[in-house]
Scaffold this motif. Structure first.
Motif, PDB file in Angstrom:
ATOM      1  N   ALA A 720       0.824  -1.201   0.000  1.00 53.33           N
ATOM      2  CA  ALA A 720       0.000   0.000   0.000  1.00 53.33           C
ATOM      3  C   ALA A 720       0.864   1.259   0.000  1.00 53.33           C
ATOM      4  CB  ALA A 720      -0.924  -0.005   1.215  1.00 53.33           C
ATOM      5  N   ARG A 721       1.951   1.222   0.792  1.00 57.87           N
ATOM      6  CA  ARG A 721       2.753   2.440   0.971  1.00 57.87           C
ATOM      7  C   ARG A 721       3.579   2.781  -0.262  1.00 57.87           C
ATOM      8  NH1 ARG A 721       3.626   4.675   5.775  1.00 57.87           N
ATOM      9  NH2 ARG A 721       5.134   6.400   5.836  1.00 57.87           N
ATOM     10  N   ALA A 769      -8.407   4.262  10.357  1.00 66.37           N
ATOM     11  CA  ALA A 769      -8.377   2.868  10.799  1.00 66.37           C
ATOM     12  C   ALA A 769      -8.132   2.758  12.296  1.00 66.37           C
ATOM     13  CB  ALA A 769      -7.289   2.103  10.036  1.00 66.37           C
ATOM     14  N   LYS A 770      -7.457   3.772  12.871  1.00 62.08           N
ATOM     15  CA  LYS A 770      -7.240   3.787  14.329  1.00 62.08           C
ATOM     16  C   LYS A 770      -8.490   4.205  15.092  1.00 62.08           C
ATOM     17  CE  LYS A 770      -2.304   5.022  14.159  1.00 62.08           C
ATOM     18  NZ  LYS A 770      -1.336   6.095  14.484  1.00 62.08           N
ATOM     19  N   ALA A 806     -16.557   1.355   7.019  1.00 63.33           N
ATOM     20  CA  ALA A 806     -16.032   0.433   6.008  1.00 63.33           C
ATOM     21  C   ALA A 806     -14.620   0.833   5.595  1.00 63.33           C
ATOM     22  CB  ALA A 806     -16.952   0.416   4.790  1.00 63.33           C
ATOM     23  N   ALA A 807     -14.354   2.149   5.528  1.00 62.44           N
ATOM     24  CA  ALA A 807     -13.001   2.611   5.197  1.00 62.44           C
ATOM     25  C   ALA A 807     -12.005   2.189   6.285  1.00 62.44           C
ATOM     26  CB  ALA A 807     -12.998   4.122   5.024  1.00 62.44           C
ATOM     27  N   GLY A 811      -8.715  -0.237   5.925  1.00 66.44           N
ATOM     28  CA  GLY A 811      -7.382   0.140   6.390  1.00 66.44           C
ATOM     29  C   GLY A 811      -6.775  -0.918   7.290  1.00 66.44           C
ATOM     30  N   ARG A 812      -7.597  -1.498   8.187  1.00 62.76           N
ATOM     31  CA  ARG A 812      -7.096  -2.547   9.072  1.00 62.76           C
ATOM     32  C   ARG A 812      -6.762  -3.809   8.293  1.00 62.76           C
ATOM     33  NH1 ARG A 812     -10.824  -0.046  12.654  1.00 62.76           N
ATOM     34  NH2 ARG A 812     -12.536  -1.412  11.998  1.00 62.76           N
ATOM     35  N   GLU A 813      -7.572  -4.124   7.259  1.00 63.61           N
ATOM     36  CA  GLU A 813      -7.282  -5.291   6.433  1.00 63.61           C
ATOM     37  C   GLU A 813      -5.935  -5.142   5.729  1.00 63.61           C
ATOM     38  OE1 GLU A 813     -10.597  -5.553   3.797  1.00 63.61           O
ATOM     39  OE2 GLU A 813     -11.932  -6.489   5.268  1.00 63.61           O
TER      40      GLU A 813
END
Length: 817
Positions: A720-721, A769-770, A806-807, A811-813
């Motif tokens: 992702a990064r 996500a946090k 859902a976003a 992010g956690r996934e």
């Protein structure tokens, strides 16, 4: 009805042959369950397997009868619990129809246990007024009814539980009289009963008959007899009976020719072999108290030793070995005191020197340990002390192997052989443990596993599975962990119920399992448990080193990079003495040098000055390490450490790839994954996008195959990064490589992830996500809440999700938090 319930005159015996002649009838004999089948039944009913020693006893007691297995499993102690009333009544029903003389004789047989020699039973029966002919006449109905079976020299109950039920059914007076008759018969002597068997049985029956003076004398005599066959748990039980009876028999000293402290010395020594190390300390302390000893003697050679110097030295020796086994401090001081107290030429002098050398090795003082081991060998040979000779060879072989691969294996193997021939159980087990560790360090994982299995087999032979088997189960679990076989490793750890040091080491391995499965809370819980078992101020620093390293990795992967750096710096500072000599074993430090070097490298790439200063201090500490720690015979770890430390990204990548080549034939899955992760970072710094993708794909494959969630998260985060495609995806046309750090560092603003997110949108997604609010995100990223809202809207569109929840899930996934 079971086949063994059909006695010779049972009506079914005449009917069965006729039924078998019918064409539609087939005979099926249902045999008792095997040991493995009892294990499977117990596991299914309890949800976990039994300790091997408990399983053996359960199988023996139940006779493989599934009903009795289930009944015994209902209690808290399935191997030793009394039989419940229901099954006991069922068993006793099989003898109710037998004649009265037969039932009386069965009571005598059961008093001996599940089996008895005919000569002994006949001698006991005569004392009860029964002739041998009357005895045989009474036995016949029990044999016909298959309550008893004949053996080569006597009789055995159909299974052990039936003997237990018959004995429990005797009235208290009947039981005492029966035991007294056995004791009287055994004292007079019984033909074809060995001296060892006679001594052990006499001790048992005298105690059960409440003849305390005789029980005390015979327990001490029997302890000597069983010592000759290495029956250590039985020997310890007999010695503890002597101590239990000592105060109850006024002339105990005259009867045994001993002082109570002599029994305490022997009990402490036997505890060490039997695996009851805490009790060894208790008995040693009791003996020192009885001798009026407070602190260590520690006097100069010119002063006269205390009157009981030899006994004190023996107690100090036993206490030191127990402390060493438990990973606690104080062993060297106790051994030094013992060496001062024991006179020259004492039979224990070589054993104490060998123990000092082994302890010095564990504490990391390798040069002194090697000198001590070499000094011990001629002394042990002169005294004819083969056990101490073996102990010294095992220490020397382990040290030589640590200095140069292959140089100590023959010495180590020779020590193990001599220990086995001389009955040096402690030395043999230590030798096998060290050999397994050496093979593991050389990447010979299956050979290491074979050594662990051999150790478990020896423990079963010696009846020490419960108390000594844990160290080999742990060793096998470490091997399976290194191979990435996490479920097998965890199953093995579940079976460890051993000394505190083995349980503590098993907890450390659980921490590693939970680290790579990414269960941070489980790691912290295990850490708390470990510190209760081995308090850090009282324990060897070596035992706590792996714990600190796991906590360092948790901090690193939680994004607390400076915390990880401070842990590394603290550990390295503690490890280095005034002259740069490690205070712990060098081999372990070699294996974790890549972790320290990785933290320093990641701190070095941070934009702020404070992390860079911390990185410099860690690198300065690493530079202070002795050359034989930095450059080792473990090339993969050496190459990985050099790769992390290199400031040249291309050179770093090549070093990681050389390390991976070294690891390829070893099957070290976890180390391979760590090197792939390092190679990805180096490739990104070197702007070699193809290499980064190749190593990232390999990392992801290993992570998924072996359940290493930590590496799976890192792989997702890196993709992702840095806009790296997943396995099977085409790389984005014209996408530029991004030289960002593994866990931090700036990402170019125009770079996009596979979902098309900009750098800022990715940073916002991390905060979403946090669970952070727009205002909190704005404060964290130094932007306004309104700007955050715009980024959230954009990233939801690109992710194809309809709401903030859902976003956050997406992010956690991706492993962004």
């Amino acid at each position: 009805m079971r086949t063994d319930d059909l006695h010779r005159t049972h009506p079914l015996r005449r009917l069965l042959p006729e039924l078998q002649r019918l064409s539609g009838v087939r005979r099926l004999d249902v045999e008792p369950l095997s040991r493995d089948e009892v294990d499977a039944q117990a596991t299914a009913l309890r949800g976990a397997g039994l300790d091997p020693a408990d399983l053996d006893l359960l199988w023996e007691r139940s006779g493989g009868n599934p009903l009795f297995v289930e009944s015994l499993l209902n209690g808290h102690d399935p191997a030793g619990a009394a039989l419940p009333d229901g099954p006991r009544d069922l068993l006793l029903a099989s003898i109710e129809s037998l004649p009265e003389p037969t039932r009386r004789v069965l009571g005598l047989v059961a008093t001996a246990g599940s089996r008895v020699a005919h000569t002994l039973l006949a001698a006991v029966a005569r004392r009860a007024g029964t002739t041998e002919e009357e005895l045989e006449e009474a036995l016949r109905p029990a044999i016909d009814a298959k309550v008893l079976r004949t053996t080569e020299d006597g009789y055995v109950f159909r299974h052990a539980l039936l003997a237990e039920a018959v004995h429990a059914d005797l009235l208290p007076g009947e039981r005492v009289r029966a035991h007294r008759r056995y004791a009287e018969a055994l004292r007079r002597g019984v033909p074809r009963v060995s001296e060892r068997e006679r001594a052990v049985q006499l001790a048992h029956h005298a105690h059960a008959a409440h003849d305390q003076p005789l029980a005390l004398e015979t327990a001490w005599s029997a302890a000597d007899q069983v010592a000759a066959v290495d029956a250590y748990p039985e020997q310890l039980a007999l010695l503890e009976r002597v101590l239990e009876l000592w105060e109850q028999v006024p002339d105990a000293g005259e009867r045994t020719g001993l002082q109570r402290v002599d029994v305490l010395v022997r009990a402490a020594q036997v505890c060490l072999v039997a695996g009851s190390v805490r009790r060894a300390i208790d008995y040693a302390d009791d003996g020192l108290t009885e001798l009026g000893v407070g602190g260590l003697y520690g006097k100069s050679a010119e002063e006269d030793p205390p009157a009981e110097a030899e006994r004190i030295g023996l107690l100090r020796h036993a206490r030191a070995l127990a402390l060493k086994e438990m990973g606690l401090d104080g062993a060297l001081e106790e051994l030094t005191d013992a060496s001062i107290l024991l006179p020259d030429g004492n039979p224990e002098s070589a054993a104490i020197l060998a123990a000092i050398s082994a302890t010095l090795m564990v504490r990391g003082h390798h040069q002194h340990a090697e000198f001590g081991a070499r000094r011990t060998l001629p002394i042990a040979r002169e005294l004819g002390d083969r056990r101490s000779e073996a102990d010294a060879l095992i220490t020397l072989g382990s040290l030589l192997e640590d200095k140069e691969s292959g140089s100590g294996l023959n010495v180590l193997g020779n020590g193990i052989r001599i220990a086995r021939e001389a009955g040096g159980i402690q030395a043999e087990i230590r030798g096998l443990t060290n050999l397994g560790g050496v093979l593991k360090n050389h990447g010979r994982l299956e050979a290491s596993a074979e050594v662990a299995l051999e150790g478990l087999r020896r423990c079963r032979e010696l009846g020490l599975t419960r108390t000594k088997g844990g160290v080999f189960t742990y060793g096998l679990a470490v091997t399976r962990f290194n191979q990435g076989r996490f479920d097998e490793a965890e199953d093995l750890l579940d079976g460890i119920d051993d000394t505190s040091i083995t349980r503590a080491r098993a907890l450390v391995l659980r921490m590693h399992l939970d680290l790579y499965r990414w269960r941070p809370d489980a790691v912290r819980a295990a850490t708390d448990h470990f510190r209760r078992l081995l308090p850090e101020p009282d324990s060897s620093p070596l035992e706590h080193l792996p714990v600190h390293m796991v906590l360092q990795q948790i901090a690193l992967h939680e994004g607390r990079l400076e915390d990880a750096g401070r842990i590394s710096l603290t550990m390295l500072t503690k490890a280095l003495g005034e002259r740069g000599v490690l205070s712990n074993t060098q081999g372990l430090y070699r294996s974790i040098l890549p972790w320290h070097a990785a933290v320093a490298a990641l701190l070095r790439d941070e934009p702020e000055e404070e992390p860079k200063r911390l990185a410099l201090r860690i690198e300065e500490a690493l530079d202070t390490l002795p050359p034989d720690v930095i450059h080792s015979d473990a090339p993969a770890a050496d190459l990985a450490a050099r790769a992390w430390r290199s400031h040249d990204a291309v050179a770093s990548l090549r070093l990681f790839e050389r390390a991976l080549s070294e690891l390829a034939p070893t099957g070290l899955v976890v180390s391979t994954a760590e090197c792939h992760l390092g190679a990805v970072r180096a490739a990104l710094r070197a702007e070699d996008r193809a290499a980064a993708i190749r190593h990232l794909d390999a990392l992801h494959t290993l992570a998924v195959e072996h359940g290493m969630v930590l590496f799976e998260r890192e792989a997702l985060r890196l993709r992702a990064r840095h806009a790296l495609p997943g396995p099977g995806e085409r790389p984005a046309t014209g996408a530029a490589p991004e030289p960002a750090a593994l866990t931090g560092g700036p990402t170019p603003a125009r770079a996009t992830t596979p979902m098309g997110l900009t750098r800022r949108e990715l940073e916002v997604l991390v905060e979403v996500a946090k669970g952070s609010s727009n205002r909190e995100i704005g404060r964290a990223l130094f932007i306004s809440a309104k700007t955050v809202s715009v980024h959230v809207t954009n990233l939801m569109t690109k992710l194809g999700v309809r709401n903030r929840t859902a976003a956050a899930t997406k992010g956690r996934e991706l492993g962004l938090v």
